[in-house]
Design a protein around this motif. Structure first.
Motif, short mmCIF file in Angstrom:
data_model
loop_
_atom_site.label_atom_id
_atom_site.label_comp_id
_atom_site.label_asym_id
_atom_site.label_seq_id
_atom_site.Cartn_x
_atom_site.Cartn_y
_atom_site.Cartn_z
N GLY A 191 37.90 -68.49 -20.60
CA GLY A 191 38.57 -69.12 -19.47
C GLY A 191 39.11 -68.11 -18.48
O GLY A 191 38.42 -67.20 -18.04
N GLU A 192 40.40 -68.28 -18.15
CA GLU A 192 41.08 -67.36 -17.24
C GLU A 192 42.00 -66.43 -18.01
O GLU A 192 43.01 -65.95 -17.47
CB GLU A 192 41.88 -68.15 -16.20
CG GLU A 192 41.04 -69.07 -15.33
CD GLU A 192 40.05 -68.29 -14.48
OE1 GLU A 192 40.43 -67.25 -13.91
OE2 GLU A 192 38.88 -68.72 -14.40
N ARG A 232 31.28 -74.64 -22.26
CA ARG A 232 32.73 -74.58 -22.03
C ARG A 232 33.41 -75.88 -22.43
O ARG A 232 34.47 -75.87 -23.06
CB ARG A 232 32.98 -74.28 -20.54
CG ARG A 232 34.44 -74.34 -20.10
CD ARG A 232 35.23 -73.21 -20.65
NE ARG A 232 36.62 -73.25 -20.21
CZ ARG A 232 37.58 -72.50 -20.71
NH1 ARG A 232 37.31 -71.66 -21.70
NH2 ARG A 232 38.81 -72.58 -20.27
N ARG A 233 32.81 -77.01 -22.10
CA ARG A 233 33.42 -78.30 -22.46
C ARG A 233 33.54 -78.45 -23.97
O ARG A 233 34.58 -78.87 -24.49
CB ARG A 233 32.60 -79.44 -21.86
CG ARG A 233 32.73 -79.57 -20.34
CD ARG A 233 32.17 -80.89 -19.85
NE ARG A 233 30.72 -80.97 -20.05
CZ ARG A 233 29.82 -80.60 -19.15
NH1 ARG A 233 30.22 -80.09 -18.00
NH2 ARG A 233 28.54 -80.73 -19.40
N VAL A 274 36.22 -75.82 -25.37
CA VAL A 274 37.62 -76.21 -25.11
C VAL A 274 38.04 -77.31 -26.06
O VAL A 274 39.17 -77.30 -26.58
CB VAL A 274 37.79 -76.65 -23.64
CG1 VAL A 274 39.14 -77.35 -23.44
CG2 VAL A 274 37.68 -75.45 -22.71
N GLU A 296 41.24 -76.83 -28.55
CA GLU A 296 42.33 -77.80 -28.50
C GLU A 296 42.57 -78.41 -29.88
O GLU A 296 43.71 -78.65 -30.28
CB GLU A 296 42.02 -78.88 -27.47
CG GLU A 296 42.12 -78.39 -26.03
CD GLU A 296 41.69 -79.45 -25.03
OE1 GLU A 296 42.03 -79.31 -23.85
OE2 GLU A 296 40.97 -80.40 -25.44
N GLY A 301 48.98 -76.45 -21.09
CA GLY A 301 47.64 -76.92 -20.85
C GLY A 301 46.55 -75.90 -21.01
O GLY A 301 46.39 -75.28 -22.06
N GLN A 302 45.78 -75.72 -19.94
CA GLN A 302 44.61 -74.87 -19.98
C GLN A 302 44.95 -73.42 -20.29
O GLN A 302 44.16 -72.71 -20.93
CB GLN A 302 43.87 -74.94 -18.64
CG GLN A 302 42.46 -74.39 -18.69
CD GLN A 302 41.60 -75.13 -19.70
OE1 GLN A 302 41.47 -76.35 -19.64
NE2 GLN A 302 41.02 -74.41 -20.63
N VAL A 311 44.89 -72.85 -24.00
CA VAL A 311 43.52 -72.80 -24.50
C VAL A 311 42.90 -71.44 -24.21
O VAL A 311 42.26 -70.82 -25.08
CB VAL A 311 42.68 -73.92 -23.86
CG1 VAL A 311 41.21 -73.77 -24.24
CG2 VAL A 311 43.20 -75.28 -24.31
N ASP A 312 43.09 -70.94 -22.99
CA ASP A 312 42.45 -69.69 -22.60
C ASP A 312 42.96 -68.50 -23.40
O ASP A 312 42.17 -67.65 -23.85
CB ASP A 312 42.66 -69.42 -21.10
CG ASP A 312 41.90 -70.42 -20.24
OD1 ASP A 312 41.02 -71.11 -20.77
OD2 ASP A 312 42.20 -70.50 -19.03
#
Length: 451
Positions: free
Chosen positions: A88-89, A206-207, A210, A214, A248-249, A252-253
């Motif tokens: 991710g980022e 990626r989907r 993630v 999660e 959130g994201q 995950v990242d």
């Protein structure tokens, strides 16, 4: 010691290879992408479809790019394109203020004060896995090191086992590494605004990725608000929480980054150390003698680290020959100069650490496995040995990685003698990390102090 063992390597391309030729070879294997002249020319300027491509393999050039002139270079946009589907980022691809904020927040989780707790987890996981090694039939050691490294990552980071998600995660990481994680020439040459078919496949990955991360986070046992931090995840949550919360994201990242960087690189480093020892029984015996009377149990693992110089030297030599991060890359943000060569703005710069580590002008018997070069206080010059990078972006988990590799290798040799089941060559394959060219089976037998 006996005659030095020199592990086989892929053939290098001819010295007249073009920049585009280098990029095509990088898709297959970074250990066979760069010409031999890189050992003798610190900076090699090529072109790929009109774009400048620079190979910086000399220590002074690498020092300038990563440290003394780091502000003049940024991470390759190719890296974000290839790695973002899996991290991710996260800190591996971020830049500027975002990266500095992430680095500052994560630093407390990787300080020396965390070593005793992490060493306890590492030793406990090592015993659980290593004591179950079969002595009746051959063992796939890379699969073993992957499983163990993932178990350690799950325990040290999340205070949980990898039993429910380990197989799926390993399968997805391997699929990514051997497929869409391989950098294509288009990743280097096309702007991010121009999507490719591989980019579409990466989005699909990626989907699914993630969703898995999660699920891992959701499975992790919760702790009370007044409890002490149990693991790296708690430390990270505390650190990011102090900056307004990690939500959130972003969760995950950073979790994905820790899992991938924490288990993939250690698994490959351990595999190569075991394979090198299988081919040099004299060094295997030297470690066995070192650990014969050392308590490597969870309660004493941290204290044992300072008493393992031979084991540590073997790990460092394995990292020299087969660095998991075999290469990094940068992009020039302005016109400049590198070791006397003009570097135009936008030039892609590749830094093959593995060639630095095998440069005959910097190392005696550079192709040979010789842990003695690190014994008795011997230290290479700072910018000749960079298994964890250097400068502002030096690997934040370097100490944890070394702790894990040394303790696991020491315990393995304390328990067993081992050798490869066949004599077929094994070559390093550098794509995103340095994996073996094939599955290698090993035969294990109990050692005299295996209790």
């Amino acid at each position: 010691m006996a005659v030095l063992f020199s592990p086989p390597m892929p053939a290098l391309p001819s010295d007249d290879i073009t920049g585009l030729g280098v990029l095509f070879r990088l898709k297959r294997n970074g250990f066979g992408a760069f010409p031999e002249r890189c050992f003798h020319e610190p900076v090699l300027s090529l072109r790929a479809l009109g774009k400048p491509l620079v190979i910086a393999a000399g220590p002074e050039a690498i020092k300038a790019v990563l440290a003394t002139e780091a502000a003049s270079f940024q991470r390759l946009r190719m890296g974000r394109r290839v790695l973002s589907p899996i991290v991710g980022e996260g800190i591996l691809v971020s830049e500027g203020d975002v990266w500095r904020r992430q680095r500052r927040a994560m630093a407390p989780a990787f300080t020396p004060r965390t070593v005793p707790t992490l060493a306890r987890h590492i030793a406990a996981c090592a015993d659980t896995t290593l004591l179950r090694i079969s002595i009746e039939k051959p063992v796939d050691v890379f699969a073993l090191t992957q499983t163990l490294a993932l178990d350690i990552a799950a325990m040290t980071m999340f205070s949980m086992t990898s039993e429910t998600f380990g197989v799926t995660l390993r399968r997805m990481v391997t699929s990514f590494m051997s497929g869409i994680g391989q950098p294509r020439p288009a990743d280097f040459l096309l702007p991010p605004s121009v999507p490719t078919l591989t980019d579409w496949r990466r989005k699909h990955f990626r989907r699914r990725w993630v969703t898995l991360i999660e699920a891992i986070i959701a499975e992790r046992p919760q702790r009370g608000t007044q409890e002490e931090a149990r693991d790296l995840f708690d430390l990270l949550m505390q650190a990011f929480g102090g900056e307004g919360g990690l939500a959130g994201q972003a969760v995950v990242d950073e979790v994905a980054t820790m899992i991938v960087a924490g288990h993939e690189t250690t698994a490959t480093a351990l595999f190569w150390a075991v394979w090198l020892l299988a081919n040099t029984p004299e060094w295997q015996d030297a470690i066995a003698e070192e650990v014969r009377h050392i308590d490597l149990s969870p309660d004493h693992a941290a204290g044992a680290l300072s008493h393992l110089p031979v084991t540590t030297s073997v790990v460092r030599e394995a990292l020299r020959l087969f660095p998991p991060a075999f290469m990094t890359g940068r992009e020039a943000v302005s016109d400049g100069d590198l070791c006397g060569q003009a570097i135009p703005r936008g030039a892609m710069i590749l830094l093959p650490f593995w060639m630095l580590h095998r440069n005959p002008a910097l190392w005696k018997n550079p192709a040979a496995f010789d842990p003695g070069r690190f014994l008795n206080g011997k230290e290479p010059d700072r910018f000749t040995f960079l298994p964890f990078g250097a400068g502002p972006h030096v690997c934040i988990g370097a100490q944890l990685a070394m702790t894990e590799a040394v303790l696991v290798l020491a315990r393995l040799v304390q328990l067993y003698r081992f050798k490869a089941a066949d004599e077929k060559p094994v070559l390093p394959v550098g794509v995103l990390s340095t994996r073996p060219s094939r599955s290698v089976l090993f035969r294990f037998s109990p050692r005299w102090n295996c209790g």
